[in-house]
Enzyme design. Structure first.
Site, PDB file in Angstrom:
ATOM      1  N   GLY A  69     -89.017  81.213 -28.226  1.00 18.07           N
ATOM      2  CA  GLY A  69     -90.530  81.186 -28.520  1.00 18.07           C
ATOM      3  C   GLY A  69     -91.082  82.402 -28.974  1.00 18.07           C
ATOM      4  O   GLY A  69     -92.059  82.228 -29.700  1.00 18.07           O
ATOM      5  N   THR A  70     -90.612  83.506 -28.487  1.00 14.98           N
ATOM      6  CA  THR A  70     -90.992  84.949 -28.854  1.00 14.98           C
ATOM      7  C   THR A  70     -91.099  84.959 -30.399  1.00 14.98           C
ATOM      8  O   THR A  70     -91.887  85.272 -31.160  1.00 14.98           O
ATOM      9  CB  THR A  70     -90.082  86.205 -28.243  1.00 14.98           C
ATOM     10  OG1 THR A  70     -90.548  85.911 -27.109  1.00 14.98           O
ATOM     11  CG2 THR A  70     -90.808  87.391 -28.584  1.00 14.98           C
ATOM     12  N   ASN A 144     -98.902  79.979 -18.975  1.00 14.40           N
ATOM     13  CA  ASN A 144     -97.576  80.397 -18.352  1.00 14.40           C
ATOM     14  C   ASN A 144     -97.998  80.651 -16.953  1.00 14.40           C
ATOM     15  O   ASN A 144     -97.222  80.455 -16.007  1.00 14.40           O
ATOM     16  CB  ASN A 144     -96.640  81.203 -18.899  1.00 14.40           C
ATOM     17  CG  ASN A 144     -97.811  82.333 -19.509  1.00 14.40           C
ATOM     18  OD1 ASN A 144     -98.305  82.402 -20.426  1.00 14.40           O
ATOM     19  ND2 ASN A 144     -97.212  83.579 -19.274  1.00 14.40           N
ATOM     20  N   SER A 192     -89.554  76.586 -26.927  1.00 10.76           N
ATOM     21  CA  SER A 192     -88.583  77.307 -26.442  1.00 10.76           C
ATOM     22  C   SER A 192     -87.592  76.381 -25.521  1.00 10.76           C
ATOM     23  O   SER A 192     -88.292  75.536 -24.887  1.00 10.76           O
ATOM     24  CB  SER A 192     -88.914  78.474 -25.714  1.00 10.76           C
ATOM     25  OG  SER A 192     -87.966  79.227 -24.915  1.00 10.76           O
ATOM     26  N   HIS A 194     -85.170  77.416 -23.231  1.00  9.70           N
ATOM     27  CA  HIS A 194     -84.928  77.585 -21.774  1.00  9.70           C
ATOM     28  C   HIS A 194     -85.905  77.205 -20.770  1.00  9.70           C
ATOM     29  O   HIS A 194     -85.810  77.390 -19.553  1.00  9.70           O
ATOM     30  CB  HIS A 194     -84.491  79.279 -21.750  1.00  9.70           C
ATOM     31  CG  HIS A 194     -85.605  80.088 -21.674  1.00  9.70           C
ATOM     32  ND1 HIS A 194     -85.859  80.659 -20.627  1.00  9.70           N
ATOM     33  CD2 HIS A 194     -86.308  80.621 -22.636  1.00  9.70           C
ATOM     34  CE1 HIS A 194     -86.759  81.592 -21.016  1.00  9.70           C
ATOM     35  NE2 HIS A 194     -87.136  81.628 -22.377  1.00  9.70           N
ATOM     36  N   CYS A 317     -96.427  95.404 -14.864  1.00 13.31           N
ATOM     37  CA  CYS A 317     -96.287  96.867 -14.795  1.00 13.31           C
ATOM     38  C   CYS A 317     -96.379  97.481 -16.176  1.00 13.31           C
ATOM     39  O   CYS A 317     -95.740  97.337 -16.856  1.00 13.31           O
ATOM     40  CB  CYS A 317     -95.052  97.221 -14.188  1.00 13.31           C
ATOM     41  SG  CYS A 317     -94.640  98.852 -13.549  1.00 13.31           S
TER      42      CYS A 317
HETATM   43  C1  LIG Z   1     -96.339  80.870 -23.230  1.00 10.85           C
HETATM   44  C2  LIG Z   1     -95.107  81.314 -23.380  1.00 10.85           C
HETATM   45  N1  LIG Z   1     -94.830  81.545 -24.925  1.00 10.85           N
HETATM   46  C3  LIG Z   1     -93.766  82.189 -25.334  1.00 10.85           C
HETATM   47  C4  LIG Z   1     -92.698  82.799 -24.350  1.00 10.85           C
HETATM   48  C5  LIG Z   1     -91.492  83.324 -24.997  1.00 10.85           C
HETATM   49  O1  LIG Z   1     -90.478  82.416 -25.322  1.00 10.85           O
HETATM   50  P1  LIG Z   1     -88.896  83.019 -25.166  1.00 10.85           P
HETATM   51  O2  LIG Z   1     -88.607  83.400 -23.777  1.00 10.85           O
HETATM   52  O3  LIG Z   1     -88.007  81.940 -25.444  1.00 10.85           O
HETATM   53  O4  LIG Z   1     -88.679  84.013 -26.030  1.00 10.85           O
HETATM   54  C6  LIG Z   1     -92.983  82.234 -23.010  1.00 10.85           C
HETATM   55  C7  LIG Z   1     -91.914  82.760 -22.084  1.00 10.85           C
HETATM   56  O5  LIG Z   1     -92.137  82.986 -20.849  1.00 10.85           O
HETATM   57  C8  LIG Z   1     -94.014  81.739 -22.702  1.00 10.85           C
HETATM   58  O6  LIG Z   1     -94.228  81.612 -21.375  1.00 10.85           O
END
Ligand SMILES: Cc1ncc(COP(=O)(O)O)c(C=O)c1O
Length: 367
Positions: A69-70, A144, A192, A194, A317
């Protein structure tokens, strides 16, 4: 362990692992190779693309597989590198916020869209963005931390009418609520693997057919030339299988998760000084973020850990100093209350007995 942190990550579904294993052992061919061994890998990627496409209602060629996702979020923002500035909601994940701040440091105008106390984008914020006419607006589908779901379709209609491009981060929504790309009306959407019982290190950027993509990774013609690099075949196969299962089991999972969430929320009523954040918003069926007056969220997390229960705290943090969650701060929650936050996020394998145990522990630890 009672694992209640599925918004952080999920365990791989056994059926997903089974689908992946041959591509880590027997079928290790490079999907770009022309001989049979390569063609088997290519065909497995094609199948995964179809499985994901079917879950979100797009054509397979609208999917770019990424490392997660990142990367999908970074690619979306880089692609739309906004001549006329950009606007992102104040509650975005750091993988949207930080690229946005980076673009700002390069001289692009950045506007943060405000949210209300329930973590929902306000119409005033949308009206302001419309008056600024940025090139890009990024609003996440589900948060999230709080699980608050945004009414993206309403915003995209208004923003599209002004010629503004829209990206939505649907990482947390996928597999928990229906995610139909065309119904949402965004130009780009990040996903994403996972978070839906697939492997880590795999995700996707979905794009509207008419959109051009500016690749960030160069050096190969994989993923239609939009994302160079030999594909992570096994992970993509796993993501595809996880998507297929999410599609067939979505209704069943939703009902189960909502039952657990309702049970927890009823059980929490007896705890004095307790707030459910974003309580009045439509929320993901699996997510409850709470704050308890006078309680330190991180301390509570550690105490629950000692009882064998894994949850997440809302604080981050920064340089050794514990900061309250920027999401809660953006919602107007005061710092002390925000620091009391813990997030509980259920998964498909959690049971009512586990929720009852959590309620019991929360009641005794917060007295
Ligand atoms: C809303 C949101 N976007 C993006 C990500 C990032 O995804 P990835 O862990 O696959 O890079 C996360 C992961 O926690 C998320 O919660």
């Amino acid at each position: 362990m009672i694992y209640l942190d599925h918004n952080a990550t999920t365990a791989i579904d056994g059926r997903v692992l089974e689908a992946m294993l041959p591509f880590l052992t027997t079928f290790y061919g490079n999907p770009s190779s022309l001989y049979r061994h390569g063609r088997i890998s290519r065909s497995a990627i094609d199948t995964a693309r179809e499985q994901l496409a079917s879950l979100i209602g797009v054509q397979p060629r609208q999917i770019i597989f990424t490392s997660g996702g990142t990367e999908a979020n970074n690619l979306a923002l880089a692609t739309l590198a906004p001549k006329a500035g950009l606007a992102v909601s104040a509650i975005e994940h750091p993988s949207v916020l930080e690229p946005a701040l980076h673009l700002q440091s390069l001289g692009h105008r950045l506007t943060l869209l405000a949210v209300d106390v329930n973590g929902q984008i306000t119409q005033e914020a949308i009206d302001k963005v419309i008056s600024l006419k940025p090139s890009l607006v990024s609003i996440m589908l589900a948060n999230n931390e709080t699980g608050a779901v945004q009414n993206i379709a309403i915003y995209t209609e208004q923003l599209k009418a002004q010629g503004i491009n829209i990206h939505t981060d649907a990482v947390q929504a996928l597999g928990k609520i229906p995610v139909d790309f065309n119904r949402l009306g965004a130009h780009f959407m990040s996903l994403s693997s996972h978070k839906i019982y697939g492997p880590k290190g795999c995700g996707a950027l979905i794009f509207e057919k008419s959109m051009a993509i500016t690749p960030v990774m160069l050096g190969g013609d994989q993923e239609q030339g939009f994302r160079a690099g030999t594909e992570n075949v096994a992970a993509i196969v796993g993501f595809g299988k996880a998507a297929e299962l999410a599609k067939t089991e979505l209704a069943e999972r939703h009902t189960h998760l909502l039952k657990l969430r309702t049970l927890l929320e009823h059980g929490l009523n007896a705890i004095p000084g307790l707030t459910v954040f974003a309580e009045q918003a439509e929320r993901l069926p699996n997510t409850v973020q709470i704050g308890i007056h006078g309680i330190d969220g991180e301390m509570l997390l550690m105490q629950l850990d000692q009882k064998g229960i894994a949850v997440s705290s809302g604080s981050a943090c920064a340089s050794g100093v514990r900061e309250p969650s920027p999401v809660l701060v953006a919602m107007g929650i005061d710092a002390a209350q925000a620091k009391s936050a813990i997030r509980i996020s259920f998964g498909k394998a959690n049971t009512e007995a586990e929720v009852i145990e959590l309620i019991k522990q929360l009641n005794s630890l917060t007295r």
